[in-house]
Design an enzyme around this catalytic site. Structure first.
Site, mmCIF file in Angstrom:
data_model
loop_
_atom_site.group_PDB
_atom_site.id
_atom_site.type_symbol
_atom_site.label_atom_id
_atom_site.label_comp_id
_atom_site.label_asym_id
_atom_site.label_seq_id
_atom_site.Cartn_x
_atom_site.Cartn_y
_atom_site.Cartn_z
ATOM 1 N NE ARG A 172 -3.743 -2.284 -0.036
ATOM 2 C CZ ARG A 172 -3.479 -3.437 -0.661
ATOM 3 N NH1 ARG A 172 -2.349 -3.566 -1.361
ATOM 4 N NH2 ARG A 172 -4.327 -4.435 -0.612
ATOM 5 C CB SER A 220 -9.768 -0.909 3.357
ATOM 6 O OG SER A 220 -10.235 -2.129 2.827
ATOM 7 C CD GLU A 290 -6.068 0.410 2.107
ATOM 8 O OE1 GLU A 290 -6.691 0.173 1.058
ATOM 9 O OE2 GLU A 290 -5.634 -0.486 2.853
#
Length: 306
Positions: A172, A220, A290
């Site tokens: 990520r 998310s 995130e």
């Protein structure tokens, strides 16, 4: 201050003043941007970015507004939305060039229709290529960087080609946080179209069954910590279904916060803090965001990202 007359001399796209950003986010949350800009194409984007940088006017980039929580107070400076203007996609054999504003589901469909294999696990991710590359988006064991060859970016006013090995990809994250992604090139392999379509269909069904896609959300909220899942930690902490104001930690998936209709960014932020504090107290794990915050003061941004 931005001089609209000066902008219109170099910019052919759409301009709006004090534009509510909730219209452009999947959360349906967010105050106004001082200046909202939709470039007509890549050249238009480069021109306006260079102008804003020369004038020392702060600006932020968005695509389709997923993975974003925008402040109730809005965003000072300019917000540039690339979804409409950077929407080209083309293939040359197994190589696919995709501009930053192309949505991931469209990219996946484009590849599958040509029997190209390698991105079929990504159709349920709602973001655009630009944001997906910056955060190295992924799902079901695959990441967007897996088959990426190079990325064209605007960095310090210059257009550069960055090879995959120089992009700093990790879970990520990438080295593009301060760059503007313009285009990404992928090299895929030949696959069976029918099998790829079947896999895409099964993954979309799985996603629909496990995620609260019928309510506004940003995807998310937290990254998965090493060796476990953020959703599991939040559920084990007893927080699924917890409401603050108009926001709720989803009953269906602990790592989603949903807008029940009138949620504010402050409501969502309160649930984010509650989840982080509770999980840290119960399990000794600090959840890392995130979702990206836009328009919030730097001290608060540091607090929830620490």
């Amino acid at each position: 201050m931005v001089n609209i007359d000066d902008i219109q001399k170099i910019f052919r796209g759409y301009i709006a003043l004090n534009e509510p950003l909730k219209k452009y986010t999947s959360f349906r949350i967010g105050g106004p941007a001082d200046y909202y800009l939709e470039p007509l194409n890549k050249e238009d984007l480069v021109s306006i970015v260079r102008y804003l940088q020369e004038q020392e006017i702060p600006f932020m980039m968005i695509g389709n507004g997923s993975n974003l929580l925008v402040s109730d107070d809005g965003v000072r400076g300019a917000v540039i939305n690339v979804e409409k203007g950077l929407s080209n996609i083309s293939a040359d054999g197994n190589d696919v060039d995709v501009e930053a504003g192309v949505r991931l589901p469209r990219f996946v469909d484009f590849c599958i229709q040509r029997g190209l294999k390698g991105v079929e696990m990504l159709p349920g991710i709602p973001g655009t290529i630009g944001g997906a590359v910056v955060m190295n988006a992924g799902a079901y064991g695959g990441e967007i960087s897996d088959h990426l060859v190079e990325v064209e970016v605007l960095r310090a006013g210059k257009i550069l080609q960055v090879k995959k090995e120089d992009a700093g990809f990790a879970y990520r994250r990438s080295a593009f946080r301060r760059d503007i992604v313009l285009l990404a090139t992928f090299r895929l392999s030949q696959g069976n179209k029918a099998e790829l379509m079947k896999m895409r269909r099964e993954l979309l069904i799985k996603r629909n069954e496990s995620q609260p896609l019928n309510m506004p959300n940003s995807g998310s909220i937290f990254k998965n910590p090493p060796g476990t899942f953020a959703a599991r930690l939040i559920e084990d902490a007893g927080l699924k279904g917890k409401k603050i104001g108009g926001a709720q930690i989803a009953e269906k998936h602990g790592n989603f916060i949903v807008n029940m209709g009138k949620a504010t960014a402050a409501d969502v932020l309160a649930l984010i803090r509650l989840a982080r504090e509770t999980v840290a107290q119960k399990f000794g794990i600090t959840l890392e965001l995130e979702v990206k915050l836009l328009g919030f003061p730097e001290p608060l941004y540091r607090e929830v990202h620490s």
